[in-house]
Design a protein around this motif. Sequence first.
Motif, PDB file in Angstrom:
ATOM      1  N   ARG A  32       0.846  -1.190   0.000  1.00 25.69           N
ATOM      2  CA  ARG A  32       0.000   0.000   0.000  1.00 25.69           C
ATOM      3  C   ARG A  32       0.883   1.242   0.000  1.00 25.69           C
ATOM      4  O   ARG A  32       1.787   1.362   0.816  1.00 25.69           O
ATOM      5  N   ASP A  33       0.577   2.169  -0.888  1.00 22.01           N
ATOM      6  CA  ASP A  33       1.270   3.463  -0.922  1.00 22.01           C
ATOM      7  C   ASP A  33       2.778   3.311  -0.976  1.00 22.01           C
ATOM      8  O   ASP A  33       3.526   4.059  -0.343  1.00 22.01           O
ATOM      9  N   GLY A  34       3.241   2.312  -1.712  1.00 20.62           N
ATOM     10  CA  GLY A  34       4.675   2.120  -1.876  1.00 20.62           C
ATOM     11  C   GLY A  34       5.345   1.378  -0.742  1.00 20.62           C
ATOM     12  O   GLY A  34       6.558   1.166  -0.778  1.00 20.62           O
ATOM     13  N   ARG A  35       4.603   0.980   0.283  1.00 20.12           N
ATOM     14  CA  ARG A  35       5.174   0.276   1.426  1.00 20.12           C
ATOM     15  C   ARG A  35       4.423  -1.024   1.663  1.00 20.12           C
ATOM     16  O   ARG A  35       3.266  -1.176   1.268  1.00 20.12           O
ATOM     17  N   TYR A  36       5.083  -1.951   2.344  1.00 20.18           N
ATOM     18  CA  TYR A  36       4.440  -3.203   2.724  1.00 20.18           C
ATOM     19  C   TYR A  36       3.793  -3.051   4.089  1.00 20.18           C
ATOM     20  O   TYR A  36       4.388  -2.522   5.020  1.00 20.18           O
ATOM     21  N   ASP A  37       2.566  -3.515   4.201  1.00 23.23           N
ATOM     22  CA  ASP A  37       1.829  -3.467   5.449  1.00 23.23           C
ATOM     23  C   ASP A  37       1.149  -4.812   5.652  1.00 23.23           C
ATOM     24  O   ASP A  37       1.087  -5.644   4.729  1.00 23.23           O
ATOM     25  N   PHE A  38       0.645  -5.042   6.846  1.00 19.85           N
ATOM     26  CA  PHE A  38      -0.069  -6.300   7.099  1.00 19.85           C
ATOM     27  C   PHE A  38      -1.425  -6.285   6.402  1.00 19.85           C
ATOM     28  O   PHE A  38      -2.143  -5.286   6.431  1.00 19.85           O
ATOM     29  N   PHE A  39      -1.772  -7.408   5.788  1.00 15.85           N
ATOM     30  CA  PHE A  39      -3.050  -7.512   5.090  1.00 15.85           C
ATOM     31  C   PHE A  39      -4.202  -7.512   6.091  1.00 15.85           C
ATOM     32  O   PHE A  39      -5.226  -6.871   5.895  1.00 15.85           O
ATOM     33  N   PHE A  40      -4.029  -8.247   7.199  1.00 16.60           N
ATOM     34  CA  PHE A  40      -5.074  -8.350   8.219  1.00 16.60           C
ATOM     35  C   PHE A  40      -4.784  -7.364   9.352  1.00 16.60           C
ATOM     36  O   PHE A  40      -3.685  -7.351   9.908  1.00 16.60           O
ATOM     37  N   GLU A  41      -5.771  -6.557   9.695  1.00 23.12           N
ATOM     38  CA  GLU A  41      -5.593  -5.595  10.778  1.00 23.12           C
ATOM     39  C   GLU A  41      -5.284  -6.294  12.095  1.00 23.12           C
ATOM     40  O   GLU A  41      -4.469  -5.801  12.885  1.00 23.12           O
ATOM     41  N   SER A  42      -5.895  -7.443  12.328  1.00 20.36           N
ATOM     42  CA  SER A  42      -5.637  -8.170  13.575  1.00 20.36           C
ATOM     43  C   SER A  42      -4.175  -8.610  13.662  1.00 20.36           C
ATOM     44  O   SER A  42      -3.576  -8.610  14.746  1.00 20.36           O
ATOM     45  N   PHE A  43      -3.590  -8.979  12.503  1.00 23.17           N
ATOM     46  CA  PHE A  43      -2.188  -9.382  12.478  1.00 23.17           C
ATOM     47  C   PHE A  43      -1.303  -8.178  12.806  1.00 23.17           C
ATOM     48  O   PHE A  43      -0.312  -8.277  13.551  1.00 23.17           O
ATOM     49  N   ARG A  44      -1.637  -7.017  12.252  1.00 28.55           N
ATOM     50  CA  ARG A  44      -0.857  -5.813  12.528  1.00 28.55           C
ATOM     51  C   ARG A  44      -0.894  -5.462  14.012  1.00 28.55           C
ATOM     52  O   ARG A  44       0.137  -5.144  14.624  1.00 28.55           O
ATOM     53  N   LEU A  45      -2.085  -5.531  14.603  1.00 23.61           N
ATOM     54  CA  LEU A  45      -2.218  -5.202  16.017  1.00 23.61           C
ATOM     55  C   LEU A  45      -1.456  -6.189  16.889  1.00 23.61           C
ATOM     56  O   LEU A  45      -0.828  -5.810  17.886  1.00 23.61           O
ATOM     57  N   ALA A  46      -1.504  -7.468  16.505  1.00 23.45           N
ATOM     58  CA  ALA A  46      -0.789  -8.485  17.281  1.00 23.45           C
ATOM     59  C   ALA A  46       0.725  -8.276  17.194  1.00 23.45           C
ATOM     60  O   ALA A  46       1.443  -8.381  18.198  1.00 23.45           O
ATOM     61  N   ALA A  47       1.210  -7.967  16.002  1.00 18.68           N
ATOM     62  CA  ALA A  47       2.648  -7.726  15.840  1.00 18.68           C
ATOM     63  C   ALA A  47       3.077  -6.483  16.615  1.00 18.68           C
ATOM     64  O   ALA A  47       4.141  -6.450  17.236  1.00 18.68           O
ATOM     65  N   HIS A  48       2.244  -5.450  16.581  1.00 16.41           N
ATOM     66  CA  HIS A  48       2.561  -4.224  17.313  1.00 16.41           C
ATOM     67  C   HIS A  48       2.614  -4.496  18.809  1.00 16.41           C
ATOM     68  O   HIS A  48       3.530  -4.023  19.512  1.00 16.41           O
ATOM     69  N   ALA A  49       1.640  -5.259  19.312  1.00 15.22           N
ATOM     70  CA  ALA A  49       1.623  -5.565  20.740  1.00 15.22           C
ATOM     71  C   ALA A  49       2.817  -6.427  21.147  1.00 15.22           C
ATOM     72  O   ALA A  49       3.336  -6.306  22.262  1.00 15.22           O
ATOM     73  N   ARG A  50       3.259  -7.281  20.229  1.00 21.52           N
ATOM     74  CA  ARG A  50       4.359  -8.202  20.553  1.00 21.52           C
ATOM     75  C   ARG A  50       5.718  -7.502  20.508  1.00 21.52           C
ATOM     76  O   ARG A  50       6.579  -7.745  21.364  1.00 21.52           O
ATOM     77  N   TYR A  51       5.910  -6.626  19.545  1.00 23.33           N
ATOM     78  CA  TYR A  51       7.242  -6.089  19.322  1.00 23.33           C
ATOM     79  C   TYR A  51       7.401  -4.622  19.718  1.00 23.33           C
ATOM     80  O   TYR A  51       8.520  -4.180  19.986  1.00 23.33           O
ATOM     81  N   ALA A  52       6.334  -3.832  19.727  1.00 23.93           N
ATOM     82  CA  ALA A  52       6.419  -2.431  20.141  1.00 23.93           C
ATOM     83  C   ALA A  52       6.127  -2.353  21.636  1.00 23.93           C
ATOM     84  O   ALA A  52       5.013  -2.084  22.072  1.00 23.93           O
ATOM     85  N   THR A  53       7.143  -2.597  22.438  1.00 24.96           N
ATOM     86  CA  THR A  53       7.007  -2.658  23.884  1.00 24.96           C
ATOM     87  C   THR A  53       7.645  -1.430  24.523  1.00 24.96           C
ATOM     88  O   THR A  53       8.227  -0.586  23.847  1.00 24.96           O
ATOM     89  N   GLU A  54       7.541  -1.328  25.836  1.00 25.14           N
ATOM     90  CA  GLU A  54       8.181  -0.220  26.538  1.00 25.14           C
ATOM     91  C   GLU A  54       9.693  -0.269  26.345  1.00 25.14           C
ATOM     92  O   GLU A  54      10.357   0.758  26.236  1.00 25.14           O
ATOM     93  N   GLU A  55      10.229  -1.471  26.298  1.00 21.67           N
ATOM     94  CA  GLU A  55      11.665  -1.630  26.108  1.00 21.67           C
ATOM     95  C   GLU A  55      12.090  -1.278  24.691  1.00 21.67           C
ATOM     96  O   GLU A  55      13.169  -0.719  24.470  1.00 21.67           O
ATOM     97  N   HIS A  56      11.243  -1.617  23.728  1.00 23.08           N
ATOM     98  CA  HIS A  56      11.521  -1.326  22.317  1.00 23.08           C
ATOM     99  C   HIS A  56      10.287  -0.646  21.713  1.00 23.08           C
ATOM    100  O   HIS A  56       9.495  -1.289  21.020  1.00 23.08           O
ATOM    101  N   PRO A  57      10.083   0.654  21.963  1.00 26.80           N
ATOM    102  CA  PRO A  57       8.897   1.339  21.431  1.00 26.80           C
ATOM    103  C   PRO A  57       8.915   1.397  19.911  1.00 26.80           C
ATOM    104  O   PRO A  57       9.960   1.227  19.276  1.00 26.80           O
TER     105      PRO A  57
END
Length: 218
Positions: A32-57
Amino acid sequence: TLFAQVLRVDPQSARDTIHLYLRQVRPFLAHRDGRYDFFFESFRLAAHARYATEEHPASQWHQRLAAYFNELTTWESGGAQGKRRPTLRKVAELAFHQAHAGLLPGLVDTLTDFDFLEAALHAFGPHPVIANFAYTSKFQATSPGDQQFLDSLALIRDALRLSAHTLSEDANQLAGQLVGRLSAFETPEIRRLVQKAQTWNGAPWLCPMTASLMPPGS
């Protein structure tokens, strides 16, 4: 960390491992718009919750990606008839990650870099290039220097808007359009862009001697 360790021992194994992971996740990605994004919104949210933490925002991940894309060359060789071609991932993603990482000076350097603007224009046309300037909305000026950065980018954006109809037909008009519209402005960021445009030698062109085209804000 694991990839870095493998890379030091066996670069080819590291590349093979990364490509394996990419093949596995490709069905879950969308372009999308020249960049790769997750096809499923639920997958994006899960990846964000898993990897975008307080330690690694999330901003830290954007900062790492911005550093990676910034190191890439803006142009690649080996195109048709030996002509150079834009590095698509860099011109599509660099400004995005700099903005989301909160890197205003880096974003200014990118959007006042004639080579970057020219490559992005050849890759995607004028309107996606202009859209990059919308990332300035993520920043609030906290000093006179920041305000100067934002004001300079707004002028360049408006100059590109005035030139869009011409640039959509001929990307090689970029240097002349920028020189003709921005030569009267004296901020360091605009002067650097105009000076680089004046030395462009990608094709025969007419270089305006004065600010002879309608400037932004008029």
